[in-house]
Write a protein that holds these residues in place. Structure first.
Motif, PDB file in Angstrom:
ATOM      1  N   ARG A   1      16.474  65.138  14.431  1.00  0.00           N
ATOM      2  CA  ARG A   1      16.788  66.548  14.577  1.00  0.00           C
ATOM      3  C   ARG A   1      16.321  67.140  16.041  1.00  0.00           C
ATOM      4  NH1 ARG A   1      15.930  67.075   9.240  1.00  0.00           N
ATOM      5  NH2 ARG A   1      13.792  68.182   9.605  1.00  0.00           N
ATOM      6  N   THR A   2      14.927  66.465  16.295  1.00  0.00           N
ATOM      7  CA  THR A   2      14.136  66.939  17.496  1.00  0.00           C
ATOM      8  C   THR A   2      14.827  66.448  18.705  1.00  0.00           C
ATOM      9  OG1 THR A   2      12.148  66.797  16.138  1.00  0.00           O
ATOM     10  CG2 THR A   2      11.892  66.739  18.655  1.00  0.00           C
ATOM     11  N   ALA A   3      15.614  65.274  18.660  1.00  0.00           N
ATOM     12  CA  ALA A   3      16.179  64.664  19.741  1.00  0.00           C
ATOM     13  C   ALA A   3      17.290  65.216  20.293  1.00  0.00           C
ATOM     14  CB  ALA A   3      16.290  63.144  19.300  1.00  0.00           C
ATOM     15  N   GLN A   4      18.180  65.904  19.120  1.00  0.00           N
ATOM     16  CA  GLN A   4      19.347  66.731  19.267  1.00  0.00           C
ATOM     17  C   GLN A   4      20.314  65.677  19.882  1.00  0.00           C
ATOM     18  OE1 GLN A   4      17.958  70.086  21.943  1.00  0.00           O
ATOM     19  NE2 GLN A   4      18.012  71.434  20.028  1.00  0.00           N
ATOM     20  N   VAL A   5      20.659  64.487  19.165  1.00  0.00           N
ATOM     21  CA  VAL A   5      21.446  63.649  19.577  1.00  0.00           C
ATOM     22  C   VAL A   5      22.770  64.024  19.116  1.00  0.00           C
ATOM     23  CG1 VAL A   5      22.275  61.378  19.262  1.00  0.00           C
ATOM     24  CG2 VAL A   5      19.866  61.766  19.230  1.00  0.00           C
ATOM     25  N   GLU A   6      23.946  63.893  20.381  1.00  0.00           N
ATOM     26  CA  GLU A   6      25.224  64.540  20.154  1.00  0.00           C
ATOM     27  C   GLU A   6      26.023  63.430  20.390  1.00  0.00           C
ATOM     28  OE1 GLU A   6      25.528  67.650  22.869  1.00  0.00           O
ATOM     29  OE2 GLU A   6      24.294  69.006  21.500  1.00  0.00           O
ATOM     30  N   LYS A   7      27.319  63.428  19.979  1.00  0.00           N
ATOM     31  CA  LYS A   7      28.352  62.547  19.909  1.00  0.00           C
ATOM     32  C   LYS A   7      28.709  61.838  21.417  1.00  0.00           C
ATOM     33  CE  LYS A   7      32.243  65.711  20.091  1.00  0.00           C
ATOM     34  NZ  LYS A   7      33.585  66.062  19.631  1.00  0.00           N
ATOM     35  N   GLU A   8      28.384  62.529  22.194  1.00  0.00           N
ATOM     36  CA  GLU A   8      28.535  61.788  23.663  1.00  0.00           C
ATOM     37  C   GLU A   8      27.419  61.239  24.413  1.00  0.00           C
ATOM     38  OE1 GLU A   8      31.620  61.580  25.056  1.00  0.00           O
ATOM     39  OE2 GLU A   8      32.347  62.268  23.412  1.00  0.00           O
ATOM     40  N   ASP A   9      26.252  61.054  23.643  1.00  0.00           N
ATOM     41  CA  ASP A   9      24.962  60.522  24.136  1.00  0.00           C
ATOM     42  C   ASP A   9      24.967  58.893  24.081  1.00  0.00           C
ATOM     43  OD1 ASP A   9      23.837  63.093  24.946  1.00  0.00           O
ATOM     44  OD2 ASP A   9      23.124  63.313  22.671  1.00  0.00           O
ATOM     45  N   VAL A  10      24.293  58.633  25.181  1.00  0.00           N
ATOM     46  CA  VAL A  10      23.676  57.129  24.798  1.00  0.00           C
ATOM     47  C   VAL A  10      22.359  57.352  24.404  1.00  0.00           C
ATOM     48  CG1 VAL A  10      23.446  54.993  26.205  1.00  0.00           C
ATOM     49  CG2 VAL A  10      25.482  56.437  26.579  1.00  0.00           C
ATOM     50  N   VAL A  11      21.757  56.470  23.573  1.00  0.00           N
ATOM     51  CA  VAL A  11      20.205  56.883  23.089  1.00  0.00           C
ATOM     52  C   VAL A  11      19.703  55.186  23.446  1.00  0.00           C
ATOM     53  CG1 VAL A  11      18.984  57.095  21.152  1.00  0.00           C
ATOM     54  CG2 VAL A  11      20.923  58.537  21.397  1.00  0.00           C
ATOM     55  N   LEU A  12      18.594  55.161  24.116  1.00  0.00           N
ATOM     56  CA  LEU A  12      17.732  54.187  24.049  1.00  0.00           C
ATOM     57  C   LEU A  12      16.725  54.132  23.012  1.00  0.00           C
ATOM     58  CD1 LEU A  12      16.571  51.621  25.572  1.00  0.00           C
ATOM     59  CD2 LEU A  12      15.490  53.345  27.055  1.00  0.00           C
ATOM     60  N   GLU A  13      16.696  53.451  21.971  1.00  0.00           N
ATOM     61  CA  GLU A  13      15.576  52.974  20.895  1.00  0.00           C
ATOM     62  C   GLU A  13      14.791  52.110  21.249  1.00  0.00           C
ATOM     63  OE1 GLU A  13      15.107  52.839  16.251  1.00  0.00           O
ATOM     64  OE2 GLU A  13      16.993  52.049  16.991  1.00  0.00           O
ATOM     65  N   ILE A  14      13.315  52.311  21.189  1.00  0.00           N
ATOM     66  CA  ILE A  14      12.552  51.169  21.606  1.00  0.00           C
ATOM     67  C   ILE A  14      11.731  50.940  20.171  1.00  0.00           C
ATOM     68  CG2 ILE A  14      10.367  50.811  22.874  1.00  0.00           C
ATOM     69  CD1 ILE A  14      11.652  52.856  24.786  1.00  0.00           C
ATOM     70  N   GLY A  15      11.629  49.671  19.935  1.00  0.00           N
ATOM     71  CA  GLY A  15      11.049  49.118  18.648  1.00  0.00           C
ATOM     72  C   GLY A  15      11.969  49.543  17.182  1.00  0.00           C
ATOM     73  N   PRO A  16      13.055  49.030  17.388  1.00  0.00           N
ATOM     74  CA  PRO A  16      14.066  49.481  16.236  1.00  0.00           C
ATOM     75  C   PRO A  16      13.611  48.997  14.710  1.00  0.00           C
ATOM     76  CG  PRO A  16      15.272  47.989  17.517  1.00  0.00           C
ATOM     77  CD  PRO A  16      13.947  48.439  18.247  1.00  0.00           C
ATOM     78  N   GLY A  17      12.566  47.773  14.847  1.00  0.00           N
ATOM     79  CA  GLY A  17      12.411  47.174  13.742  1.00  0.00           C
ATOM     80  C   GLY A  17      13.531  46.765  12.559  1.00  0.00           C
ATOM     81  N   LEU A  18      13.487  47.268  11.483  1.00  0.00           N
ATOM     82  CA  LEU A  18      14.516  46.811  10.707  1.00  0.00           C
ATOM     83  C   LEU A  18      16.079  47.718  10.684  1.00  0.00           C
ATOM     84  CD1 LEU A  18      12.358  45.780   7.525  1.00  0.00           C
ATOM     85  CD2 LEU A  18      13.857  44.131   9.066  1.00  0.00           C
ATOM     86  N   GLY A  19      15.798  48.536  11.641  1.00  0.00           N
ATOM     87  CA  GLY A  19      16.967  49.406  11.849  1.00  0.00           C
ATOM     88  C   GLY A  19      17.204  50.618  11.309  1.00  0.00           C
TER      89      GLY A  19
END
Length: 276
Positions: A35-53
């Protein structure tokens, strides 16, 4: 998310201290981060250290694309298999400190949102890399060690104030959104965490002519933060002018002040006169 423990056991995995592996097991915290990141449907997101996903899966439901960077080869392979049916998730097995963010930006053709639970030991060097490649990112939502977060927002005259405070605040508006207890992770780290949200300023507080030189001056000064400014500089390995004190006085700074009392604007001014 108690299944994290079970899943680790099924794969015969033990969290690796060397890689700073602490798996988030509190689903409420995961939801708050997204919610803090406010990810929307057109966003490309870089996740670091995804672990088990767990976070990766949740982000994939909202974003156009998720690029998950995992240094642990075993976890990366598990993640690729788990998300094989999700074409808009790309798993990269690599040390994030070795990724060319500029190239990633060009590849995606759009600015990237970062959502990450940063391993404590790489958080500071990675933050400086984010700043260097800031044009590649729109926002950063980062979970990191509470102490690092407090250094990022620290004011002049405080113990936490230093080069990281100067550079993050110079180029961004940031805030600590909430704190996270160690018990939210498995295994629990020895310290609490904080979630920080960063948005870049349209213009820095003051424009440095040479960011790399400013970084060297700040680090040189804070290497001896309890000394006077003049003595701290002379103890550093910086190449300095002979008329050091008079130059400092010319920009209205008392050479006997301690480095930790200088504002961001004063540090930029100091770097300029030392370089010239």
């Amino acid at each position: 998310m108690a299944s994290i423990r079970r899943e680790l056991k099924e794969h015969g995995l033990v969290p690796r201290k060397r890689l700073g592996q602490h798996f988030l097991v509190d689903r409420n915290i995961l939801s708050k981060v997204i919610r803090t990141a406010q990810v929307e449907k057109e966003d490309v997101v870089l996740e670091i250290g995804p672990g088990l996903g767990e976070m990766t899966t949740a982000l994939a439901k909202k974003a156009k694309k998720v690029i998950a960077v995992e240094i642990d080869s075993t976890l990366a392979e598990i993640l690729k298999k788990k998300l094989a049916g999700v074409p808009h998730v790309e798993v990269i097995k690599k040390d994030v400190l070795k990724i060319d963010f500029n190239q990633l930006f060009e590849q995606e053709g759009n600015s990237i949102k970062v959502v990450a639970n940063l391993p404590y030991q790489i958080s500071t060097p990675l933050l400086f890399r984010f700043i260097e490649s800031r044009h590649a990112f729109s926002t950063l939502t980062l979970m990191l060690q509470k102490e690092v977060a407090e250094r990022m927002v620290a004011s002049p005259g405080t113990k936490a104030y230093g080069p990281l405070s100067i550079f993050v605040q110079l180029f961004s508006n940031l805030s600590i959104r909430f704190y996270v207890k160690a018990s939210a992770f498995f295994p629990p780290p020895k310290v609490d965490s904080a979630v920080v949200h960063i948005e870049w300023r349209k213009r820095p507080i003051v424009e440095p002519s040479d960011e790399e030189w400013l970084k060297k001056v700040a680090r040189g000064c804070f290497g001896y933060r309890r000394k006077t400014l003049t003595n701290a500089l002379r103890h550093s390995d910086l190449s300095l002018p002979n008329d050091l004190e008079s130059r400092i006085r010319k920009i209205g700074i008392d050479p006997k002040r301690r480095p930790e009392t200088l504002s961001i604007q004063e540090f930029v001014g100091l770097a300029e006169i030392l370089k010239s």
